[in-house]
Scaffold this active site. Structure first.
Site, PDB file in Angstrom:
ATOM      1  N   SER A 103       4.114   1.271   0.889  1.00  0.00           N
ATOM      2  CA  SER A 103       5.233   0.395   1.246  1.00  0.00           C
ATOM      3  C   SER A 103       6.362   0.362   0.231  1.00  0.00           C
ATOM      4  O   SER A 103       7.410  -0.237   0.508  1.00  0.00           O
ATOM      5  CB  SER A 103       4.716  -1.027   1.483  1.00  0.00           C
ATOM      6  OG  SER A 103       4.031  -1.094   2.717  1.00  0.00           O
ATOM      7  N   THR A 142     -11.972   0.820   9.495  1.00  0.00           N
ATOM      8  CA  THR A 142     -13.240   0.967   8.796  1.00  0.00           C
ATOM      9  C   THR A 142     -13.192   2.219   7.933  1.00  0.00           C
ATOM     10  O   THR A 142     -12.426   3.154   8.224  1.00  0.00           O
ATOM     11  CB  THR A 142     -14.403   1.090   9.781  1.00  0.00           C
ATOM     12  OG1 THR A 142     -14.251   2.307  10.545  1.00  0.00           O
ATOM     13  CG2 THR A 142     -14.440  -0.099  10.741  1.00  0.00           C
ATOM     14  N   TYR A 172       5.934 -11.290   5.475  1.00  0.00           N
ATOM     15  CA  TYR A 172       5.914  -9.863   5.159  1.00  0.00           C
ATOM     16  C   TYR A 172       5.250  -9.076   6.281  1.00  0.00           C
ATOM     17  O   TYR A 172       4.281  -9.536   6.894  1.00  0.00           O
ATOM     18  CB  TYR A 172       5.162  -9.623   3.854  1.00  0.00           C
ATOM     19  CG  TYR A 172       5.169  -8.175   3.414  1.00  0.00           C
ATOM     20  CD1 TYR A 172       6.271  -7.651   2.756  1.00  0.00           C
ATOM     21  CD2 TYR A 172       4.088  -7.337   3.674  1.00  0.00           C
ATOM     22  CE1 TYR A 172       6.292  -6.331   2.356  1.00  0.00           C
ATOM     23  CE2 TYR A 172       4.103  -6.017   3.277  1.00  0.00           C
ATOM     24  CZ  TYR A 172       5.204  -5.510   2.628  1.00  0.00           C
ATOM     25  OH  TYR A 172       5.219  -4.202   2.238  1.00  0.00           O
ATOM     26  N   THR A 185       5.675  -3.693  -4.082  1.00  0.00           N
ATOM     27  CA  THR A 185       4.340  -3.118  -4.149  1.00  0.00           C
ATOM     28  C   THR A 185       4.118  -2.219  -2.937  1.00  0.00           C
ATOM     29  O   THR A 185       4.805  -2.330  -1.926  1.00  0.00           O
ATOM     30  CB  THR A 185       3.259  -4.214  -4.158  1.00  0.00           C
ATOM     31  OG1 THR A 185       3.366  -4.976  -2.945  1.00  0.00           O
ATOM     32  CG2 THR A 185       3.431  -5.141  -5.349  1.00  0.00           C
ATOM     33  N   GLY A 186       3.139  -1.336  -3.043  1.00  0.00           N
ATOM     34  CA  GLY A 186       2.827  -0.457  -1.925  1.00  0.00           C
ATOM     35  C   GLY A 186       1.382   0.000  -1.974  1.00  0.00           C
ATOM     36  O   GLY A 186       0.759   0.008  -3.039  1.00  0.00           O
ATOM     37  N   THR A 187       0.855   0.388  -0.834  1.00  0.00           N
ATOM     38  CA  THR A 187      -0.507   0.886  -0.795  1.00  0.00           C
ATOM     39  C   THR A 187      -0.716   1.759   0.429  1.00  0.00           C
ATOM     40  O   THR A 187      -0.094   1.550   1.477  1.00  0.00           O
ATOM     41  CB  THR A 187      -1.526  -0.274  -0.787  1.00  0.00           C
ATOM     42  OG1 THR A 187      -2.848   0.241  -0.942  1.00  0.00           O
ATOM     43  CG2 THR A 187      -1.467  -1.064   0.508  1.00  0.00           C
TER      44      THR A 187
END
Length: 416
Positions: free
Chosen positions: A120, A183, A220, A369-371
C-alpha cells in the site's frame, strides 16, 4: 520447505550529531500501543495523550538518534519475521541496520540495498500522479468520479468526489475474505492469479457501504485507490505503472524502483518473502512466496529510493503548492470506529495518501505503511525532513502489518 532457526545477521552503521543511550527497560516502556479496528487498518503508533497539531518544524523535540534502540527494535520479533531492514536519514542523524536472513536455506544476510515489495505504499505514488493531473486541469478533485468513470460504480451511488478517493472519505466498500483467498494455503495456491482493478472494484461494490455520505467520515481502505488508479489510466490512456514511471521514477532517478505490471520476480538483491503454512501434524512450514503476481500495490523499491522520493515529495518537487497542500490536509471529520487511543483520537488522520502520527514526545511524523504477502514496509518523516525513516521486513504471517514491530521501529527512530 521446513522452518529452521534463523541466524541473526545484524549490521549497523551510524552517524549522528548527538547521541544518547536509553536503558533497555526505558526502551520497552517507550514502545507505543496500537489499535486494530480491522485487518485492513495500517500499523500506526498511538498519539500523545492530548491532541497535537501537525508541526512544520520539530525544534528541540526530536531526540538524539539511539542506535541501540533501533537495533533492538529490528531484532525484537525473531519468531515471526525472517529479515528486517531499516534506514534513518536526515540532518538529525543517519543509521542503517539489518536483522535476520535474506534466505532461510542459505542463511545469507539481509542486504542493506535490498529491494522489497511496497504493497500500500504504492498508494502515495498513485495519489501524487492524480494530483499532478489535477494541477494540469485534467481532473477536478471536486467533481464526482462518475463524471470520469461513468460505468464503474453502481447507479444508486451518490456523487463520489475524486478528492474523497485520496483521503479515504469516499465510503466505498472493501473486499471481504470471501472475495479473495486469505488462508495460507489459498495464498500460496493463488499467488500468481491476476485481478484487474475493474474486477476488484466490481467485487467490492457488491457489499454494503460503510457510510452513506462521502466526505463526512474517514476509514482506511483500498477500493478508493483501485478506482483512483483506474481514473489515472482513463485520463492518460496509459497504465498507472507507466504514469508513475514517467512522472516520478525517471525524473527522480529512482533506478532501483519499478512498477511492474505482470512480472513476478524481484530484480536485484532482495530478501525472500515467506508464509507459514500449517503441516498435517500441526507444525508450520515456511513456503517461499517471493515470486507472485504484483497486482495492486505491486511496486518494488529500496530504502534509499523511498527516502529520495519522500524528500522530493515533501520539498514540493513533484507538485505545485495547491496540490502539495492536499498531501497534508487532513479532513476534520470522524474516523469510523476511531477511539481515543488511535492516531486521530477518534478523528481523521489521513490526508491525500499520507497519514499523520503525533508521538508522545510531541514529534509529528507523516508517512505511509504497506504490506503484501511476505513483505511489510513503511516510510515516515518529520515535516521539515530533519529525520526520515524507511523500513522493510518479511513477516511469515501471510501479509498484514505486524503492529507491534512497526510501532517499535517507529518509536525507536523518533521517540526512543
Amino acid at each position: 520447505m521446513t522452518s529452521k532457526p534463523l541466524s541473526s545477521h545484524a549490521g549497523t552503521t551510524t552517524t549522528a550529531g548527538r547521541r544518547r543511550r536509553v536503558p533497555m527497560a526505558a526502551l520497552v516502556c517507550a514502545v507505543l500501543g496500537v489499535v486494530v479496528p480491522s485487518a485492513t487498518v495500517p500499523a500506526v503508533a498511538a498519539p500523545a495523550a492530548r491532541p497535537a497539531a501537525a508541526a512544520d518544524t520539530t525544534g528541540d523535540r526530536l531526540p538524539g538518534l539511539d542506535p541501540q534502540a533501533l537495533q533492538h527494535a529490528l531484532s525484537s520479533a525473531p519468531d515471526r519475521v525472517t529479515g528486517v531492514l531499516a534506514r534513518v536519514s536526515g540532518p538529525a542523524g543517519h543509521w542503517t541496520g539489518t536483522y535476520g536472513t535474506a534466505d532461510i536455506e542459505t542463511g545469507a544476510p539481509v542486504p542493506v540495498d535490498g529491494r522489497f515489495r511496497l504493497g500500500s505504499v504504492t498508494k502515495i505514488f498513485i495519489a501524487t500522479v492524480l494530483l499532478q493531473l489535477a494541477a494540469e486541469d485534467r481532473v477536478d478533485l471536486d467533481q464526482p468520479v462518475q463524471r470520469y468513470l461513468p460505468d464503474v460504480l453502481p447507479g444508486n451511488y451518490p456523487p463520489i468526489p475524486v478528492r474523497t478517493l485520496l483521503n479515504f472519505t469516499s465510503g466505498l466498500p472493501e473486499l471481504t475474505p470471501d472475495d479473495l483467498p486469505t488462508t495460507p494455503e489459498g495464498i500460496v495456491e493463488h499467488r500468481f492469479d491476476n485481478h484487474p482493478f475493474s474486477e476488484l472494484v466490481a467485487k467490492a461494490v457488491q457489499h454494503e457501504r460503510p457510510f452513506t455520505e462521502p466526505g463526512r467520515t474517514q476509514v482506511y481502505g483500498a477500493t478508493g485507490y483501485y478506482v483512483a488508479a483506474m481514473l489515472v489510466e482513463n485520463l492518460t490512456g496509459h497504465t498507472y505503472q507507466q504514469e508513475i514511471t514517467t512522472r516520478i521514477l525517471q525524473p527522480l532517478h529512482l533506478r532501483d524502483t519499478t512498477a511492474p505490471r505482470t512480472g513476478t520476480t524481484i530484480p536485484g538483491p532482495h530478501s525472500h518473502g515467506y508464509i507459514a503454512v500449517p503441516r498435517p501434524d500441526g507444525g508450520p512450514r515456511l513456503v517461499d512466496i517471493t515470486e507472485q503476481n504484483p497486482g495492486a500495490g505491486g511496486m518494488i523499491s529500496t530504502t534509499a529510493d523511498l527516502d529520495r522520493f519522500l524528500t522530493a515529495l515533501f520539498r514540493g518537487r513533484l507538485l505545485p503548492p495547491a496540490e502539495q497542500a492536499e498531501l497534508f490536509d487532513v479532513p476534520d471529520v470522524p474516523y469510523l470506529g476511531g477511539t481515543a487511543d488511535d492516531p486521530g483520537q477518534g478523528r481523521a488522520y489521513y490526508a491525500a495518501g499520507l497519514m499523520r502520527v503525533t508521538l508522545p514526545n510531541s514529534v509529528t511524523v507523516w508517512g505511509k505503511t504497506g504490506t503484501t504477502f511476505g513483505y511489510t514496509d513503511g516510510m515516515f518523516a518529520t515535516r521539515d525532513l530533519r529525520r526520515r525513516l524507511v523500513y522493510s521486513f518479511n513477516p511469515t504471517t501471510g501479509g498484514g502489518n505486524d503492529l507491534t514491530l512497526v510501532t517499535r521501529i517507529l518509536s525507536a527512530a523518533f521517540a526512543p
